[in-house]
Design an enzyme around this catalytic site. Structure first.
Site, mmCIF file in Angstrom:
data_model
loop_
_atom_site.group_PDB
_atom_site.id
_atom_site.type_symbol
_atom_site.label_atom_id
_atom_site.label_comp_id
_atom_site.label_asym_id
_atom_site.label_seq_id
_atom_site.Cartn_x
_atom_site.Cartn_y
_atom_site.Cartn_z
ATOM 1 N N GLN A 107 24.212 35.038 28.780
ATOM 2 C CA GLN A 107 23.915 35.923 27.655
ATOM 3 C C GLN A 107 23.780 35.112 26.372
ATOM 4 O O GLN A 107 24.149 33.938 26.315
ATOM 5 C CB GLN A 107 25.031 36.957 27.504
ATOM 6 N N ASP A 142 37.544 37.342 25.367
ATOM 7 C CA ASP A 142 38.083 37.078 24.028
ATOM 8 C C ASP A 142 39.602 37.056 24.025
ATOM 9 O O ASP A 142 40.220 36.530 23.097
ATOM 10 C CB ASP A 142 37.570 38.112 23.017
ATOM 11 N N ASP A 188 32.925 35.812 38.850
ATOM 12 C CA ASP A 188 32.347 37.153 38.873
ATOM 13 C C ASP A 188 33.449 38.164 39.164
ATOM 14 O O ASP A 188 34.042 38.161 40.249
ATOM 15 C CB ASP A 188 31.266 37.206 39.960
ATOM 16 N N GLY A 189 33.741 39.039 38.197
ATOM 17 C CA GLY A 189 34.787 40.035 38.378
ATOM 18 C C GLY A 189 34.505 40.992 39.516
ATOM 19 O O GLY A 189 35.428 41.453 40.201
ATOM 20 N N ASP A 225 37.259 45.418 30.883
ATOM 21 C CA ASP A 225 36.880 45.186 29.488
ATOM 22 C C ASP A 225 35.500 44.548 29.496
ATOM 23 O O ASP A 225 35.347 43.344 29.350
ATOM 24 C CB ASP A 225 37.915 44.286 28.821
ATOM 25 N N THR A 271 31.126 44.495 28.619
ATOM 26 C CA THR A 271 30.106 44.837 27.635
ATOM 27 C C THR A 271 29.480 46.164 28.046
ATOM 28 O O THR A 271 29.877 46.789 29.032
ATOM 29 C CB THR A 271 29.015 43.759 27.581
ATOM 30 N N GLU A 272 28.477 46.601 27.307
ATOM 31 C CA GLU A 272 27.716 47.762 27.748
ATOM 32 C C GLU A 272 26.949 47.396 29.021
ATOM 33 O O GLU A 272 26.801 46.217 29.347
ATOM 34 C CB GLU A 272 26.754 48.212 26.632
ATOM 35 N N PRO A 304 24.869 40.910 32.905
ATOM 36 C CA PRO A 304 25.854 40.709 33.968
ATOM 37 C C PRO A 304 26.827 41.861 34.134
ATOM 38 O O PRO A 304 27.561 41.914 35.125
ATOM 39 C CB PRO A 304 26.586 39.431 33.527
#
EC number: 2.5.1.16
Length: 275
Positions: free
Chosen positions: A31, A86, A137-138, A155, A157-158, A162
C-alpha cells in the site's frame, strides 16, 4: 505557502488538515504509506489515501476496539490482533494484567517500523515481553491457529487492497474456529452514513456464525462521518450482561465502565441496519 492534506472520503465529501511537515512517504509492497504532521490533529498515519490514526483522537478507536471485548470475556489470557500495526490496540490490551500474551499479525512490516519511529505514543507497547509481533497475512494466521485465542480483534483498514478478505464470511468463520469455546471477536465495521451496505453485510454474515452479535458505536472525528461502528461476535458472553460495577477504572480517555453498555445503544437508523 500553506500545505494541506485532504482525504476524499466519498466522491462528494472529504476532510482536510493543514500540514506542518511530511515525515515519510513510501509505496510498500502492499500500500501507499505516509505520515504527516498536522496543526490540528498532530501526526497522521495515512494508508492508500485514508487516515488510519492520528495522535489527537486515536485513543477513541483503540480503546473501543480493546476494552469492550476484554471486559466482556471473564478470563482473556490469549489475545490476537489482526492488522493494527500502529500498536494502539496492543497498548490498550497491555492495560489488562490478566492477558498473558497478545499476538499482533500485520501483513505490512513498514507500518510497524514507521509507527515505532514516528508514532511512539501509540506504538509504545509493541516491545512489551507479553507481545509477539508477526509480519504475515492475518487471514492465513487465523486459519492456521484453531482453538487458540480467547479474544480476536480485527483492526483493519477499509475493505480495499490487502484488507478485502478481512470483511468476508470465510474470514469470520475462520475467526470462529480460531477462538476457544467461549471466545469473542470484535472488528471495526466502518460508518453507517456512507457504508450502510457494508454494515448490513457484516452483520448478516456474523449472525450466521456467532450466537451472540452486538454492534456498538463511537465518535472518531477524523474517520469518515465521525460516527464509527464495531461489531462483536461472541460464542457465550453477552456484553450487555456485564456487571459494569465490576469493571475497574483504568487509564483511559474515552471508555468508561458506564460507557460499556451505553455504546451498544444505537441510533435508530443504525439499529435498523442490524436487523
Amino acid at each position: 505557502m500553506e500545505l494541506w492534506y485532504t482525504e476524499k472520503q466519498t466522491d462528494n465529501y472529504g476532510i482536510t488538515a493543514k500540514i506542518r511537515e511530511t515525515l515519510v512517504t513510501e509505496k510498500t509492497d502492499f500500500q501507499d504509506l505516509a505520515i504527516v504532521d498536522t496543526v490540528e490533529f498532530g501526526r497522521l498515519l495515512v494508508l492508500d489515501g485514508m487516515v488510519m490514526t492520528t495522535e489527537k483522537d486515536e485513543f477513541v478507536y483503540h480503546e473501543m476496539v480493546a476494552h469492550p471485548a476484554l471486559y466482556t470475556h471473564p478470563n482473556p489470557k490469549h489475545v490476537l490482533v489482526v492488522g493494527g500495526g500502529d500498536g494502539g490496540v496492543i497498548r490498550e490490551i497491555m492495560k489488562h494484567p490478566d492477558v498473558e500474551k497478545a499476538v499482533l499479525v500485520d501483513i505490512d512490516g513498514k507500518v510497524i517500523e514507521y509507527s515505532k519511529k514516528f508514532l511512539p505514543s501509540i506504538a509504545c507497547e509493541l516491545d512489551n515481553p507479553r507481545v509477539e509481533v508477526i509480519v504475515n497475512d492475518g487471514y492465513m494466521h487465523i486459519h492456521d491457529h484453531k482453538n487458540t485465542y480467547d479474544v480476536i480483534m480485527v483492526d483493519s483498514t477499509e475493505p480495499v487492497g490487502p484488507a478485502v478478505e478481512l470483511f468476508s464470511r470465510g474470514f469470520y468463520q475462520g475467526i470462529y474456529e480460531s477462538l476457544k469455546e467461549d471466545g469473542i471477536f470484535v472488528a471495526q465495521t466502518d460508518n453507517p452514513w456512507f457504508k450502510a451496505e457494508l454494515i448490513q453485510n457484516v452483520n448478516r454474515d456474523v449472525k450466521e456464525i456467532f450466537p451472540i452479535v452486538r454492534v456498538y458505536c463511537a465518535n472518531i472525528p477524523t474517520y469518515p462521518s465521525g460516527l464509527w461502528t464495531f461489531t462483536m461476535g461472541s460464542k457465550k458472553y453477552d456484553p450487555l450482561q456485564v456487571d459494569e460495577t465490576k469493571i475497574p477504572d483504568i487509564d483511559t480517555k474515552y471508555y468508561t465502565p458506564r460507557l460499556h453498555k451505553a455504546a451498544f445503544a444505537l441510533p435508530k437508523f443504525v439499529e435498523d441496519l442490524c436487523k
